[in-house]
Scaffold this motif. Sequence first.
Motif, PDB file in Angstrom:
ATOM      1  N   PRO A  18     -23.509  23.038  -3.591  1.00  0.00           N
ATOM      2  CA  PRO A  18     -22.963  22.828  -4.934  1.00  0.00           C
ATOM      3  C   PRO A  18     -21.659  23.590  -5.088  1.00  0.00           C
ATOM      4  O   PRO A  18     -21.278  24.405  -4.239  1.00  0.00           O
ATOM      5  CB  PRO A  18     -24.057  23.418  -5.838  1.00  0.00           C
ATOM      6  CG  PRO A  18     -24.609  24.553  -5.022  1.00  0.00           C
ATOM      7  CD  PRO A  18     -24.552  24.075  -3.578  1.00  0.00           C
ATOM      8  N   GLY A  38     -24.181  19.220  -6.071  1.00  0.00           N
ATOM      9  CA  GLY A  38     -25.013  19.619  -4.946  1.00  0.00           C
ATOM     10  C   GLY A  38     -25.941  18.507  -4.508  1.00  0.00           C
ATOM     11  O   GLY A  38     -26.107  17.480  -5.184  1.00  0.00           O
ATOM     12  N   TYR A  81     -20.958  16.800  -3.835  1.00  0.00           N
ATOM     13  CA  TYR A  81     -21.240  18.075  -3.184  1.00  0.00           C
ATOM     14  C   TYR A  81     -20.030  18.454  -2.345  1.00  0.00           C
ATOM     15  O   TYR A  81     -19.155  17.632  -2.075  1.00  0.00           O
ATOM     16  CB  TYR A  81     -22.500  18.001  -2.316  1.00  0.00           C
ATOM     17  CG  TYR A  81     -22.359  17.155  -1.058  1.00  0.00           C
ATOM     18  CD1 TYR A  81     -22.148  17.740   0.189  1.00  0.00           C
ATOM     19  CD2 TYR A  81     -22.433  15.764  -1.123  1.00  0.00           C
ATOM     20  CE1 TYR A  81     -22.013  16.960   1.333  1.00  0.00           C
ATOM     21  CE2 TYR A  81     -22.293  14.983   0.014  1.00  0.00           C
ATOM     22  CZ  TYR A  81     -22.088  15.589   1.239  1.00  0.00           C
ATOM     23  OH  TYR A  81     -21.952  14.824   2.370  1.00  0.00           O
TER      24      TYR A  81
END
Length: 359
Positions: A18, A38, A81
């Motif tokens: 993340p 994430g 992400y």
Amino acid sequence: RAISFSNNSCYLPPLRCPAVAHFEPHDGSPECYLIHGGRTPNNELSSSLYMLSIDSRGCNRKVTFRCLEKELVGDVPSARYGHTLSVIHSRGKTACVLFGGRSYMPPSERTTENWNSVVDCPPQVFLIDLEFGCSSAHTLPELTDGQSFHVALAREDCVYFLGGHILSSDCRPPRLIRLRVELLLGSPVITCTVLQEGLSITSAITTPVGYHEYIVFGGYQSETQKRMECTYIGLDDVGVHMEPREPPQWTSEISHSRTWFGGSLGKGNAMIAVPSEGNPTPPDAYHFYQVSFQKEQDGEAPTQGCSQESTDFEDSAPLEDSEELYFGREPHELEFSSDGEGDTYNEEDEEDESQTGYW
């Protein structure tokens, strides 16, 4: 040890890669960490923004956290992400700058062969107002390619993006990008400058050694080669200054490992981990090391060291791509104690299940 959350916390799922930003105490706002996006354990991508703070401290180093999900409106960043989130201050206001990352290929472009393929997110810059939850997207002509796994360093109204990987061309350009954000009344003004004086690096670890001074180390300089060098980076009113630094005396486990990861412990300290090797190789077992850097003082040479802290984490969950979050404590308070010293039973530390829960 298990982490407890207050009863008014939301669920914080396990997330890989993340974007994490440290929000220091500012104008009455408490210290917290901002966590966006994430990858979840079932390979779904998150688009949520969480605010993680300390709810209370107990005896025996027991800490209760509070996690709240911040709802965003406007141009909400898509699930992703490998991106970055930075906190900037301009004209008495505070905002977050989100940039980069990867996401799954749009549904309209998926086929049976590339159903799970990922692509770089469009090179947009998102500004997020934490007070009202408003998000706005900005397209800059200087940013032509998306990128991920770069380093982001912020000072006042400027954010510097260093390194990163461009998936479409499979390259790590040694460039440095500077964004200056002026939070004017009405619409913000963003200026972008691309400098060819950066580092070819991805997934690096950054630890502060002074006021807007950092040591960048770790990460990778190619798909199969770790970056073993260290670089000092200082941010001031003039710009950014980078100098090579002598790396610590890496152990053989670190030098020969194919992968490594870690995070900052604050004040020139960081933790790194490498997979344990053996025959057979133990599953989910790692060697942990604490790396310490000290700022140069009055002409003295800066010092650094690498010491092995513990390898006894057999009962822990898989840790690769985890994030280390440091809440205003001295590094020695986070050390793992194997002899149980200072860990005596205290009845006041017993959890009231009506107030807290374990995640």
